[in-house]
Every structure is written in C-alpha cells, then in structure tokens.
Write a protein that holds these residues in place. Structure first.
Motif, PDB file in Angstrom:
ATOM      1  N   ASP A 462     103.714  86.661 -12.997  1.00 45.44           N
ATOM      2  CA  ASP A 462     102.406  86.940 -12.416  1.00 45.44           C
ATOM      3  C   ASP A 462     101.717  88.083 -13.158  1.00 45.44           C
ATOM      4  O   ASP A 462     102.350  89.118 -13.444  1.00 45.44           O
ATOM      5  CB  ASP A 462     102.532  87.311 -10.941  1.00 45.44           C
ATOM      6  CG  ASP A 462     102.998  86.148 -10.084  1.00 45.44           C
ATOM      7  OD1 ASP A 462     102.768  84.991 -10.485  1.00 45.44           O
ATOM      8  OD2 ASP A 462     103.599  86.404  -9.017  1.00 45.44           O
ATOM      9  N   SER A 463     100.442  87.900 -13.460  1.00 48.88           N
ATOM     10  CA  SER A 463      99.671  89.017 -13.996  1.00 48.88           C
ATOM     11  C   SER A 463      99.661  90.150 -12.971  1.00 48.88           C
ATOM     12  O   SER A 463      99.555  89.909 -11.765  1.00 48.88           O
ATOM     13  CB  SER A 463      98.237  88.578 -14.297  1.00 48.88           C
ATOM     14  OG  SER A 463      98.201  87.644 -15.352  1.00 48.88           O
ATOM     15  N   GLY A 464      99.795  91.382 -13.449  1.00 50.74           N
ATOM     16  CA  GLY A 464      99.823  92.530 -12.554  1.00 50.74           C
ATOM     17  C   GLY A 464     101.189  92.805 -11.964  1.00 50.74           C
ATOM     18  O   GLY A 464     101.327  93.673 -11.096  1.00 50.74           O
ATOM     19  N   SER A 465     102.225  92.120 -12.453  1.00 51.09           N
ATOM     20  CA  SER A 465     103.589  92.349 -11.961  1.00 51.09           C
ATOM     21  C   SER A 465     104.362  93.195 -12.965  1.00 51.09           C
ATOM     22  O   SER A 465     103.803  93.725 -13.918  1.00 51.09           O
ATOM     23  CB  SER A 465     104.306  91.016 -11.744  1.00 51.09           C
ATOM     24  OG  SER A 465     104.577  90.380 -12.989  1.00 51.09           O
ATOM     25  N   ALA A 466     105.670  93.308 -12.759  1.00 47.59           N
ATOM     26  CA  ALA A 466     106.535  94.033 -13.693  1.00 47.59           C
ATOM     27  C   ALA A 466     107.183  93.101 -14.702  1.00 47.59           C
ATOM     28  O   ALA A 466     108.053  93.512 -15.460  1.00 47.59           O
ATOM     29  CB  ALA A 466     107.614  94.790 -12.925  1.00 47.59           C
ATOM     30  N   GLY A 467     106.752  91.819 -14.718  1.00 48.69           N
ATOM     31  CA  GLY A 467     107.314  90.859 -15.648  1.00 48.69           C
ATOM     32  C   GLY A 467     108.157  89.818 -14.937  1.00 48.69           C
ATOM     33  O   GLY A 467     108.233  89.781 -13.707  1.00 48.69           O
ATOM     34  N   PRO A 468     108.840  88.944 -15.673  1.00 54.90           N
ATOM     35  CA  PRO A 468     109.635  87.878 -15.067  1.00 54.90           C
ATOM     36  C   PRO A 468     110.808  88.423 -14.252  1.00 54.90           C
ATOM     37  O   PRO A 468     111.357  89.490 -14.568  1.00 54.90           O
ATOM     38  CB  PRO A 468     110.147  87.079 -16.280  1.00 54.90           C
ATOM     39  CG  PRO A 468     109.315  87.511 -17.435  1.00 54.90           C
ATOM     40  CD  PRO A 468     108.866  88.896 -17.144  1.00 54.90           C
ATOM     41  N   GLU A 469     111.187  87.685 -13.218  1.00 57.22           N
ATOM     42  CA  GLU A 469     112.347  88.065 -12.401  1.00 57.22           C
ATOM     43  C   GLU A 469     113.610  88.151 -13.248  1.00 57.22           C
ATOM     44  O   GLU A 469     114.491  88.974 -12.984  1.00 57.22           O
ATOM     45  CB  GLU A 469     112.546  87.052 -11.266  1.00 57.22           C
ATOM     46  CG  GLU A 469     111.500  87.124 -10.170  1.00 57.22           C
ATOM     47  CD  GLU A 469     111.609  88.417  -9.371  1.00 57.22           C
ATOM     48  OE1 GLU A 469     112.744  88.896  -9.168  1.00 57.22           O
ATOM     49  OE2 GLU A 469     110.567  88.948  -8.966  1.00 57.22           O
ATOM     50  N   ASP A 470     113.714  87.298 -14.252  1.00 59.18           N
ATOM     51  CA  ASP A 470     114.915  87.308 -15.097  1.00 59.18           C
ATOM     52  C   ASP A 470     115.098  88.652 -15.802  1.00 59.18           C
ATOM     53  O   ASP A 470     116.224  89.042 -16.134  1.00 59.18           O
ATOM     54  CB  ASP A 470     114.841  86.196 -16.142  1.00 59.18           C
ATOM     55  CG  ASP A 470     115.074  84.824 -15.534  1.00 59.18           C
ATOM     56  OD1 ASP A 470     114.942  84.686 -14.302  1.00 59.18           O
ATOM     57  OD2 ASP A 470     115.377  83.873 -16.287  1.00 59.18           O
TER      58      ASP A 470
END
Length: 487
Positions: A462-470
């Motif tokens: 998601d844009s505005g997140s900390a990056g992929p869950e992985d």
C-alpha cells in the motif's frame, strides 16, 4: 557557532547539461550558496554548456529563475545573486558534433583549476571526454565529475571506466554520490574513528545488527521511463546504500585520505557474501486514493520492476562474523527518512527485576544516525524511570540534532555544495573509485540475474505504508524488528 569557510583556488567550472534539471535544481543553487558563504573566489567562472540556444544574458535569466524556485530564501539577496550571475557564461555545444567546442576552448583559462561536470546521461561521457582532449580544453590537471547511473551492470560499468580512462587518469575522475556529501554521513566517520567510546564496541561481539533505511514518500514521478529499467536495486542499493554500508562497516584507514578510505570501502564490498533468495524482499507500490500505482506511473501494466527492496546481508570477516546488516529502501512509503540504526546487544545479565525487560523486548543501546530530513544522531540509553518505586527501567535518547546542538548560523552545506568544492580542492575522499564501482556491480549482478531466472514478481504494498508484509517477516523470523519509519 558559525562554521569556518575555507576559500578555494580560482577555478573554471564547465557544466555540461547546464540547462538540465540537476543543474537548475541542485548544482547552480548550491554554488550560489557557496558564493554567499564567501567560499567562491571573485574571479571564479561557471560556464554552462548544452544544446539549447542561449546567450550569456538568457542563461543568467534562466538560472536567476532556478535559484528563486529552488532556494527562495537565498535568492532574496538580490545584490549577491547579481554578483553570482555575473560569473556565469554560456556556450551552445553539441556533445557528439563540432558545434561550440572551439568557442569553449577560448573561454576556459589555462592557468586556473579546470573542472568539467558531466551532468548528462552516461551515454555521453565518452564523447565529452574525447572532445575535451581533441580540442585541448582539458589537460593533465583537469578534473571531471560524472553522475550516476555509472553503468547498469558490470559490463557497462567497465566500458564506461575504459572510455574515461582513455582520456583521463583515475586521479582526475570524480564519480559523485551525493549521499557521501551529507554532513551526517561524514560525521559517521568522525564518530567512529574520532572517539574512543565507540570503536572498541564496533564489532560483532557488542553489536546485534545494523539497519540502513532510505524511505521516500514520492513515487517515480517523471522518471518512470528510466526507473522501470533500473528499479530500487540499481537506482539505490548498488550505489547509495552500498556506500553507507561501506562507511559503517569498514576497518579504520591509516589516515583520512582518498585512497586509504576507498581501499577500506572496497574490502567491505569484496567481503559481502552472496545473498540467499529468501533474504530478499521486493515490492511495488499500489494505488491509493487519487494517486496512481507504480505500473500506472511507469505506463507498463506488466512491469516486474521493484520500487521497494529489503534484504539481509552478511560480511565475511572477523569484525562482523554473525552480525547481520538489514537494508531497506522504497518509494511511496509512510514518511521520508534516511537513517542508520546500530543496535547493540543487551547486557549479558540483568540485575534488575523489570517486567518490561524481557527476551522479546530487551533494554539495549541503539545509535541512530539520521541523514535526512533532520540530520543528527541519537543514542538510546537505559535509565531508571523517574518517580517510580523500585527499579523500573526505560530507554531515553541522548539527542544531538545538528541544528540545535551547533546553534544558529551552523547550517551545513548541501551535499552538492560540499562535493563540488572538494572537486575544486582536488580531494577524492568522498568520491567512488573505478574498482569500487565495478566491485559493487559484481556483487549486484548475480542478485538481479537470479530474479530474472526465477521470474520473481514483486509484492504489492500500500502507498503510505512501511512496505510489503514480507519485509516485516524478514526481521520477525530473526526475532528482530525494523525501526519505525518516521520523519
């Protein structure tokens, strides 16, 4: 406290691509700030060179507008701006033809420091180098500055090095990486090698792990065509993050000099172990509200290029055996932040009965070196929480934000300002050497080839997140966690 300004020798600086975005946004506003600081000699000259058809007056008007747009506060001093612009001239040059070269030869003075800034695509580096010598504009004391990308793989980097080496000695070539011009990056060496406090602890015996994060809130913007062919690995990891890794991990050089520092950086790159596939996470930002996703930004609905990458690295030497390095960089993340976190191991035995000091959340010292947006350092130390009964422990930061610690008037020069002045001084310490660039590509290429062989697909985040869950799981599997991305 006002920083001491050391004037440089009289010089002629030719900026090829002098009408381009980098020249207008960074190079010339930075030079104007050095002029305002009293560092530029009164007879220094800056010559813009490009295909556009300007005369001197038209070029000065262009740069006046650029300074007003990108450094409005400095531009308010119109008297100084007029004085700076008077030192500018312009020549229309065809990098692959004959137009303008004879004129440029008459403008460049033979008895001053001569520097040539290649603010153009790497495809023109060889042409410019050849014509500078063909028209006898450059000599054995001249310096050239080349921008990234310096190749897109090992073979192209070797070819570029060979093109430049045909006309210039390695001591004349300044491969610029603006991250190395940041005040905090240079302070990293001062902290490590100028203080007895840290260097004895700077090894795997005391350091649990090190994180390097370069997070951006912007997407690829108008660079979609370039970025989709490069991705975060080529655009950021191979150069910017690699340089930060080298400075944080290198052995103490015998002196603070160009080859001594770069020799130690090269040893770090050559000691990097191959990265296992499950220690790398690639991502692409998705759409958010009225903002397009990565594939829309680059106009490629089937793009597998990464806008985010996180990886776990190991350095195969005595100092760092067993201590992992975690690198992370990406676009369209939750905040703009560039920092290095040195996470020390917890005390081997706690004498305090503190329920907050657990195996999963131990009290430990963390040195955070913040590169941007607010340059500075903090060191987390453990103290007793004031006003509480017993010995309840908390971590508090010892904060050294440069703007606050050094006082009003101590604003550090922009990275480009500092590095260009280093070019004029002939100091290559903060510039990459040819073998260093090639070693970095030699480590990077197998990783990219592995993605291509496996048809690796980036994870959408998601844009505005900390990056992929992985990327979070990359740390969680090791019972660690990323430092929060915050400005």
């Amino acid at each position: 406290m006002v920083s001491r300004v050391i004037p440089v020798d009289e010089f002629d600086l030719v900026i090829f691509g002098g009408t381009g975005d980098l020249a207008r946004r960074k190079i010339l506003p930075g030079l104007f700030r050095r002029y305002c600081a009293g560092q530029m000699p009164p007879n220094a000259r800056i010559i813009g060179a490009a295909r556009s058809d300007y005369d001197d007056a038209g070029y000065r008007d262009l740069i006046r507008l650029a300074v007003a747009e990108f450094d409005a506060d400095s531009a308010k001093d119109t008297a100084k701006l007029d004085g700076f612009l008077a030192q500018l001239s312009y020549v229309t040059v065809d990098a692959r033809g004959t137009q303008g070269w004879d004129t440029l030869a008459t403008l460049v003075r033979p008895d001053v420091v001569k520097a040539f800034y290649f603010s153009v695509g790497p495809g023109l580096f060889g042409d410019l180098a050849e014509r500078l010598h063909l028209h006898e504009i450059a000599d054995s004391a001249s310096r050239i500055v080349v921008e990234k990308p310096f190749g897109r793989d090992l073979d192209s980097a070797k070819a570029l090095n060979a093109d430049l080496a045909a006309h210039f000695d390695e001591t004349q070539i300044y491969r610029i990486d603006h991250y190395l011009g940041k005040e905090t990056v240079q302070n990293l060496m001062a902290v490590r090698f100028g203080n007895v406090l840290f260097e004895p602890l700077w090894n795997s015996q005391y350091i649990d792990h090190i994180q390097i994060t370069v997070a951006e809130t912007v997407g690829v913007g108008g660079r979609g065509g370039y970025y989709d062919k490069s991705g975060a690995m080529r655009d950021m990891v191979q150069n910017h993050l690699m340089q930060l890794l080298c400075l944080i991990a290198m052995e103490p050089p015998n002196k603070f000099g160009p080859d001594a520092v770069r020799d130690e950086k090269l040893k770090v790159i050559r000691a990097l172990e191959a990265v296992q596939a499950h220690h790398i996470v690639r991502g692409q930002y998705g759409p958010l509200a009225d903002e397009q996703g990565y594939r829309e930004d680059v106009e490629n609905a089937r793009s597998f290029t990464e806008s985010f990458i996180a990886m776990k690295l190991h350095i195969a030497n005595w100092r760092w055996a067993g201590t992992p390095f975690y690198l992370r960089t990406g676009k369209r993340l939750k905040a703009q932040s560039s920092e290095i976190a040195v996470v020390f191991k917890p005390a081997p035995h706690s004498i305090f009965d503190d329920e907050t000091d657990t195996e999963n959340n131990p009290k430990r010292n963390v040195l955070i070196i913040k590169l941007q947006p607010n340059e500075g350092m903090t060191l987390d130390v453990t103290i007793k929480e004031p006003g509480q009964g017993g010995m309840r422990l908390i971590n508090v930061p010892l904060d050294m934000t440069f703007a606050e610690a050094l006082g009003e008037g101590a604003q550090a020069p922009d990275a480009y300002e500092r590095l260009i002045m280093d070019v004029i001084r002939g100091n290559q310490t903060l510039f990459m050497r040819g073998d260093e660039v090639e070693a970095a590509w030699g480590w990077t290429d197998p990783i990219i080839e592995g993605w291509q062989a496996r048809s690796d697909v980036p994870k959408t985040y998601d844009s505005g997140s900390a990056g992929p869950e992985d990327a979070l799981m990359l740390m969680h599997r090791d019972n660690r966690r990323w430092m929060e991305i915050k400005p």
